[in-house]
Design an enzyme around this catalytic site. Structure first.
Site, short mmCIF file in Angstrom:
data_model
loop_
_atom_site.label_atom_id
_atom_site.label_comp_id
_atom_site.label_asym_id
_atom_site.label_seq_id
_atom_site.Cartn_x
_atom_site.Cartn_y
_atom_site.Cartn_z
N TYR A 49 62.93 64.45 54.65
CA TYR A 49 62.08 64.34 53.46
C TYR A 49 61.62 62.90 53.24
O TYR A 49 60.76 62.64 52.41
CB TYR A 49 62.79 64.84 52.19
N ILE A 226 68.22 75.32 43.95
CA ILE A 226 67.83 73.90 43.90
C ILE A 226 66.32 73.78 43.65
O ILE A 226 65.58 73.25 44.48
CB ILE A 226 68.23 73.16 45.19
N LYS A 228 62.67 72.58 42.68
CA LYS A 228 62.04 71.25 42.69
C LYS A 228 60.92 71.24 41.66
O LYS A 228 60.13 72.17 41.55
CB LYS A 228 61.48 70.97 44.09
N SER A 229 60.85 70.14 40.89
CA SER A 229 59.68 69.92 40.03
C SER A 229 59.56 68.43 39.75
O SER A 229 60.56 67.73 39.62
CB SER A 229 59.84 70.65 38.69
N VAL A 230 58.32 67.95 39.66
CA VAL A 230 58.14 66.54 39.27
C VAL A 230 57.86 66.43 37.77
O VAL A 230 57.67 65.33 37.26
CB VAL A 230 56.99 65.87 40.08
N ARG A 234 59.26 71.01 33.07
CA ARG A 234 59.69 72.09 33.96
C ARG A 234 61.15 71.92 34.37
O ARG A 234 61.88 72.90 34.52
CB ARG A 234 58.80 72.16 35.19
N ASN A 238 63.86 74.77 33.94
CA ASN A 238 64.56 75.33 35.11
C ASN A 238 66.08 75.29 34.98
O ASN A 238 66.78 76.05 35.64
CB ASN A 238 64.12 74.60 36.39
N1 LIG Z 1 66.49 73.73 54.27
C1 LIG Z 1 65.20 73.92 54.36
O1 LIG Z 1 64.64 74.21 55.44
C2 LIG Z 1 64.38 73.78 53.11
C3 LIG Z 1 63.02 74.14 53.11
C4 LIG Z 1 62.29 74.02 51.92
C5 LIG Z 1 62.94 73.53 50.78
N2 LIG Z 1 64.24 73.15 50.81
C6 LIG Z 1 64.95 72.64 49.59
O2 LIG Z 1 64.78 73.57 48.53
C7 LIG Z 1 64.17 72.92 47.42
C8 LIG Z 1 63.30 73.89 46.64
O3 LIG Z 1 62.30 74.47 47.46
P1 LIG Z 1 60.76 74.01 47.41
O4 LIG Z 1 60.65 72.69 46.77
O5 LIG Z 1 60.21 74.17 48.77
O6 LIG Z 1 60.05 75.12 46.53
P2 LIG Z 1 60.25 75.87 45.12
O7 LIG Z 1 61.41 75.32 44.37
O8 LIG Z 1 60.14 77.33 45.41
O9 LIG Z 1 58.89 75.52 44.39
C9 LIG Z 1 58.54 74.25 44.00
C10 LIG Z 1 57.18 74.39 43.32
O10 LIG Z 1 57.30 75.09 42.08
C11 LIG Z 1 56.71 74.33 41.04
N3 LIG Z 1 57.55 74.53 39.84
C12 LIG Z 1 58.80 74.10 39.63
N4 LIG Z 1 59.25 74.48 38.42
C13 LIG Z 1 58.24 75.15 37.83
C14 LIG Z 1 58.09 75.78 36.57
N5 LIG Z 1 59.10 75.77 35.68
N6 LIG Z 1 56.91 76.38 36.29
C15 LIG Z 1 55.90 76.40 37.19
N7 LIG Z 1 55.98 75.82 38.41
C16 LIG Z 1 57.15 75.20 38.73
C17 LIG Z 1 56.73 72.90 41.51
O11 LIG Z 1 55.64 72.19 40.97
P3 LIG Z 1 55.81 70.80 40.16
O12 LIG Z 1 56.64 69.88 40.99
O13 LIG Z 1 54.39 70.35 39.99
O14 LIG Z 1 56.46 71.18 38.86
C18 LIG Z 1 56.58 73.06 43.03
O15 LIG Z 1 55.19 73.14 43.37
C19 LIG Z 1 63.40 71.76 48.07
O16 LIG Z 1 62.99 70.77 47.16
C20 LIG Z 1 64.39 71.31 49.10
O17 LIG Z 1 65.40 70.51 48.50
C21 LIG Z 1 64.96 73.28 51.96
#
Ligand SMILES: NC(=O)c1ccc[n+]([C@@H]2O[C@H](COP(=O)([O-])OP(=O)(O)OC[C@H]3O[C@@H](n4cnc5c(N)ncnc54)[C@H](OP(=O)(O)O)[C@@H]3O)[C@@H](O)[C@H]2O)c1
Length: 283
Positions: A49, A226, A228-230, A234, A238
């Site tokens: 990352y 886990i 993710k949000s910036v 949110r 969450n």
């Molecule tokens: N091991 C692996 O291969 C692998 C792969 C992918 C991810 N990961 C881990 O898993 C974590 C989570 O997965 P991810 O980041 O890919 O995706 P996710 O958590 O499914 O989705 C993140 C997205 O959702 C939005 N979001 C977050 N909270 C929200 C809310 N309350 N309302 C509306 N939209 C919301 C975020 O936008 P904003 O930021 O604009 O709020 C972002 O665009 C990663 O950060 C990473 O640590 C691991």
């Protein structure tokens, strides 16, 4: 906050903060700092990352005692193998400014998995890696690693969301003492997840949003999440998922959303493996 107990006896928060795709250093530091202020204590990063340094800065700035935090990072494919992984662990620790990690994962199930695992077992035995695990492993690969190792994987981080529920994979892990963890719990918004009517209706009953319903559903399945949000708003939303409970009828309505297919890619697709092999980072 709920906690799960890993094989080692360590307690892990069941909800944490992921930092994938927050590559800008300042944005990442601010996001992690805000998440820590909001009450998150588990941070999930990875060497790939390219933001471990920013995570480390936020940790120092927060002033939160180290033993109240649970920090995870991962070894990328280019650093697989015994000696490469030993060096990768040291580099991650330096970037994060830490002298131990709560959890260290093999990010992808490719290349010299056993060489890396031997390095991780050594660091685990030495107390530098408190827990060791894997990511994106299927049950056969997980079993292979388990039966031929001295330390069994504590956790497997895989894609789990309403469209790809992975019931068999999760049941296998739970039967074998491996903690399941969900990445992309919101499918990164794919398939219109945030506007899914079934999830909106269930959320409406409790005054909760779609994402809160999704996180609650995963938590009730015993899975670590886990998100993710910036956005601080949110982040607050969450983490506010421990004051309501989904009933059996709602759980079966959510079960009906499963397509059985990844929203991203299959980790057993030969083309995907070739693509990942070519992904090199300056780490
Ligand atoms: N091991 C692996 O291969 C692998 C792969 C992918 C991810 N990961 C881990 O898993 C974590 C989570 O997965 P991810 O980041 O890919 O995706 P996710 O958590 O499914 O989705 C993140 C997205 O959702 C939005 N979001 C977050 N909270 C929200 C809310 N309350 N309302 C509306 N939209 C919301 C975020 O936008 P904003 O930021 O604009 O709020 C972002 O665009 C990663 O950060 C990473 O640590 C691991």
């Amino acid at each position: 906050m709920n906690f799960v107990t890993l094989k080692s006896g360590a307690l892990m928060p069941q909800l944490g903060f992921g930092v994938y795709q927050i590559q800008d250093a300042l944005e990442c530091e601010e996001a992690v700092y805000a998440a820590l202020q909001a009450g998150y204590r588990l941070i999930d990063t990875a060497a790939a990352y390219q933001n471990e340094e920013a995570v480390g800065k936020a940790i120092i700035r927060s002033g939160i005692p180290r033993d109240e935090l649970f920090i995870t990072t991962k070894v990328w494919v280019q650093d697989m193998g015994y000696s490469q992984t030993l060096k990768a662990i040291d580099r991650s620790l330096t970037r994060l400014g830490l002298d131990y990690l709560d959890l260290y994962l093999i990010h992808q199930p490719y290349s010299d998995v056993f060489g890396s695992w031997r390095a991780m077992e050594e660091k685990h035995d030495g107390g530098i890696l408190r827990n060791i695990g894997v990511s994106n492993f299927t049950p056969d690969r997980l079993t292979d690693l388990t039966v031929f190792s001295h330390v069994a994987p504590a956790l497997n981080q895989i894609e789990i969301n309403p469209f790809y529920q992975q019931h068999d994979n999760v049941a296998f892990m739970q039967a074998n003492g491996v903690q399941p963890q969900s990445w992309a719990s919101f499918a990164e918004g794919r398939n219109n997840l945030f506007q899914t009517p079934v999830l909106q209706t269930i959320g409406g009953k409790y005054g909760k949003s779609v994402v809160q319903v999704v996180l609650r559903w995963l938590i009730q399945r015993g899975i670590v999440v886990i998100p993710k949000s910036v956005s601080p708003e949110r982040m607050a939303q969450n983490i506010d998922v421990f004051n309501f409970e989904l009933n059996e009828e709602e759980l079966s309505l959510i079960a009906g959303l499963d397509t059985g297919v990844s929203c991203f890619h299959s980790h057993t697709d030969p083309e995907r493996i070739k693509n990942i092999a070519g992904l090199h980072f300056d780490i």
